[in-house]
Design an enzyme around this catalytic site. Structure first.
Site, PDB file in Angstrom:
ATOM      1  CG  HIS A   1      -1.994   1.045   1.216  1.00 37.22           C
ATOM      2  ND1 HIS A   1      -1.595   2.390   1.807  1.00 37.22           N
ATOM      3  CD2 HIS A   1      -3.023   1.080   1.225  1.00 37.22           C
ATOM      4  CE1 HIS A   1      -2.681   3.036   1.824  1.00 37.22           C
ATOM      5  NE2 HIS A   1      -3.975   2.269   1.451  1.00 37.22           N
TER       6      HIS A   1
ATOM      7  CG  ASP B   1       0.459  -1.734   6.295  1.00 34.64           C
ATOM      8  OD1 ASP B   1      -0.301  -1.633   6.840  1.00 34.64           O
ATOM      9  OD2 ASP B   1       0.291  -1.291   4.863  1.00 34.64           O
TER      10      ASP B   1
ATOM     11  CD  GLN C   1      -7.177  -4.079   4.342  1.00 32.91           C
ATOM     12  OE1 GLN C   1      -8.109  -4.365   4.810  1.00 32.91           O
ATOM     13  NE2 GLN C   1      -6.945  -2.846   3.988  1.00 32.91           N
TER      14      GLN C   1
ATOM     15  CE  LYS D   1      -7.212   0.309   6.361  1.00 33.72           C
ATOM     16  NZ  LYS D   1      -7.868   0.782   5.195  1.00 33.72           N
TER      17      LYS D   1
ATOM     18  CB  CYS E   1      -3.493   3.435  -1.706  1.00 33.98           C
ATOM     19  SG  CYS E   1      -4.811   4.671  -1.172  1.00 33.98           S
TER      20      CYS E   1
HETATM   21  C1  LIG Z   1      -2.656  -2.372   3.505  1.00 37.61           C
HETATM   22  C2  LIG Z   1      -2.817  -1.129   4.159  1.00 37.61           C
HETATM   23  N1  LIG Z   1      -1.952  -0.354   4.557  1.00 37.61           N
HETATM   24  C3  LIG Z   1      -2.060   1.003   4.998  1.00 37.61           C
HETATM   25  C4  LIG Z   1      -3.453   1.549   4.776  1.00 37.61           C
HETATM   26  C5  LIG Z   1      -3.740   2.813   5.464  1.00 37.61           C
HETATM   27  O1  LIG Z   1      -4.601   2.874   6.327  1.00 37.61           O
HETATM   28  P1  LIG Z   1      -5.207   4.270   6.778  1.00 37.61           P
HETATM   29  O2  LIG Z   1      -5.664   5.100   5.600  1.00 37.61           O
HETATM   30  O3  LIG Z   1      -6.007   3.823   7.969  1.00 37.61           O
HETATM   31  O4  LIG Z   1      -3.931   4.870   7.545  1.00 37.61           O
HETATM   32  C6  LIG Z   1      -4.370   0.746   4.248  1.00 37.61           C
HETATM   33  C7  LIG Z   1      -5.902   1.569   3.925  1.00 37.61           C
HETATM   34  O5  LIG Z   1      -6.545   0.940   3.284  1.00 37.61           O
HETATM   35  C8  LIG Z   1      -4.244  -0.545   3.697  1.00 37.61           C
HETATM   36  O6  LIG Z   1      -5.167  -1.068   3.199  1.00 37.61           O
END
Ligand SMILES: Cc1ncc(COP(=O)(O)O)c(C=O)c1O
Length: 417
Positions: A132, A210, A213, A236, A375
């Site tokens: 992401h 990260d 998800q 999420k 993203c």
């Molecule tokens: C794998 C992953 N990392 C990071 C993020 C970023 O999350 P946030 O927008 O809550 O910072 C997302 C959000 O869609 C995501 O799916």
């Protein structure tokens, strides 16, 4: 497949769960909304909304400042939420749990406070083609800013990481940071973070995970994963927006510079020099997202009450069913690994119909999916597309909603192709 079979095989009573989510009662054009965009953000159960209301009604004051009883109560509630995050991640100590607004902020914290001060020419940061942007761009930026090189581990045709290419991709530079998502938001792939952490540590690098998800769908254990940092987003996982957490190893956090400055992160301010508070407060500048953290804590309780294993199994059944049904449509291309290797996420394209058109037509039938690059522009380039559709499932999703998705795709196909 009907909803009963999902319930029978997973022990998750989806109809019972759905009662907890006020949004799912809403009708759009006389139909309940099939909300298949939980990977972007989940709906909220009453238990979370009530916990936040209760906090505002009876425990609200600024935390870590007042000595009066209300302020002490607010502080206790915030710290109780921190303990819930600690338990969720199986961290050794709640000193290692920092409240942030979201996973993006947590990952930026590591990039700025660790990366900016540790990287330089001759060093390398290694990310993956699946990342992401939130775990890609901060590292690309820090590499460019410090003169370190920026490397990307490729995927195979199944959407799985090519671990066999690690040494080759790393090259001769000193790898200092490996940044990888535990679960891909686009393909749903669950990545072998344990193996990557071992590889990183053998080279003296840290592993930044990260977890945004993965955390909503399965029980995480930062000690078993062997990572050094892990970021999650509360929104999420049934929590409110504005509350996420970064876990980091205490010995690293202790050595790092602070990220944002001001408020309770300060120990004392001299005319020339300021000293920082103890962990975790050193990284929590300004007034904390108090009600949001309390809501996040309530969300963790809620998910634990339903059971992470049951949630994972429920989603696995749904994603298996969705891939089966989509696989029956020769004009639909799905991306990513087989169901046993992914979370409840399916990215796909409909031949000759732009993903945004597909999503708009589905919306006419009250089916909400995501269309775009998610993203993940490097991944889209790899797949050779500009965008995909994405349906993502959560504990309140049903097989009937998968059926409605498939019906909507037939309609989109009829209208456009
Ligand atoms: C794998 C992953 N990392 C990071 C993020 C970023 O999350 P946030 O927008 O809550 O910072 C997302 C959000 O869609 C995501 O799916």
């Amino acid at each position: 497949m009907d909803d009963m079979s999902v319930t029978a095989t997973t022990a998750l009573d989806v109809e019972r769960v759905r009662v907890d989510f006020p949004y799912l009662e809403e009708l759009q054009g006389g139909k309940q909304v099939a909300f298949l965009d939980s990977a972007a953000s989940s709906q909220k159960p009453r238990q979370v909304l009530d916990a936040m209301s209760r906090f505002y009604e009876s425990s609200y004051a600024n935390v870590h400042r007042g000595v009066y009883r209300l302020a002490e109560r607010a502080t206790e509630e915030l710290e109780a939420a921190r303990e819930k995050v600690r338990a969720l991640l199986n961290a050794e100590s709640s000193r290692e749990v920092i409240f942030v607004r979201n996973a993006t902020e947590g990952l930026n914290l590591v990039a700025y406070s660790y990366g900016l001060n540790s990287l330089g020419p001759g060093d390398a940061v290694l990310v993956t083609e699946l990342e992401h942007h939130s775990n890609f761009v901060p590292w690309q930026y820090m590499a460019n800013r410090t003169g370190a090189s920026f490397r990307m581990l490729p995927l195979d045709d199944n959407g799985e990481l090519r671990l066999d290419r690690l040494d080759e991709v790393a090259g001769d530079d000193a790898v200092k940071v490996v940044a990888v998502g535990l679960t891909s938001n686009s393909l749903g792939t669950n990545n072998p973070v344990e193996q990557l952490a071992e590889w990183a540590h053998e080279r003296g690098a840290i592993l930044v995970c990260d977890g945004a998800q993965a955390a909503p769908h399965r029980k995480l254990d930062v000690q078993a994963l062997g990572c050094d940092f892990l970021a999650v987003s509360g929104h999420k996982m049934c929590g409110p927006s504005g509350a996420g957490a970064l876990w980091g190893r205490a010995e690293l956090l202790e050595r790092m510079e602070p990220f944002l400055l001001g408020g309770h992160m300060i120990r004392s301010v001299g005319d020339e020099v300021t000293t920082w508070g103890a962990l975790p407060h050193k990284f929590e500048a300004g007034t904390a997202p108090m009600a949001e953290a309390v809501g996040f804590g309530a969300a963790i309780d809620y998910l634990a009450g339903v059971g992470f294993e049951a949630i994972e199994q429920h989603e696995r059944a749904l994603v298996t069913y969705a891939l089966e049904r989509l696989g029956e449509l020769p004009w639909v291309t799905t991306y990513g690994p087989p169901p046993e290797k992914r979370a409840g996420i399916v990215s796909f394209n409909v031949e000759d119909v732009h993903p945004h058109d597909v999503a708009q037509i589905l919306d006419l039938d009250a089916v909400a999916i995501r269309a775009g690059h998610h993203c993940c522009q490097p991944l889209m380039r790899k797949l050779g597309v500009v965008a995909t559709n994405r349906a993502s499932f959560y504990l309140y999703s049903t097989a009937a909603e998968v059926d409605r998705l498939v019906e909507g795709l037939h309609r989109a196909r009829r209208m456009f192709a």
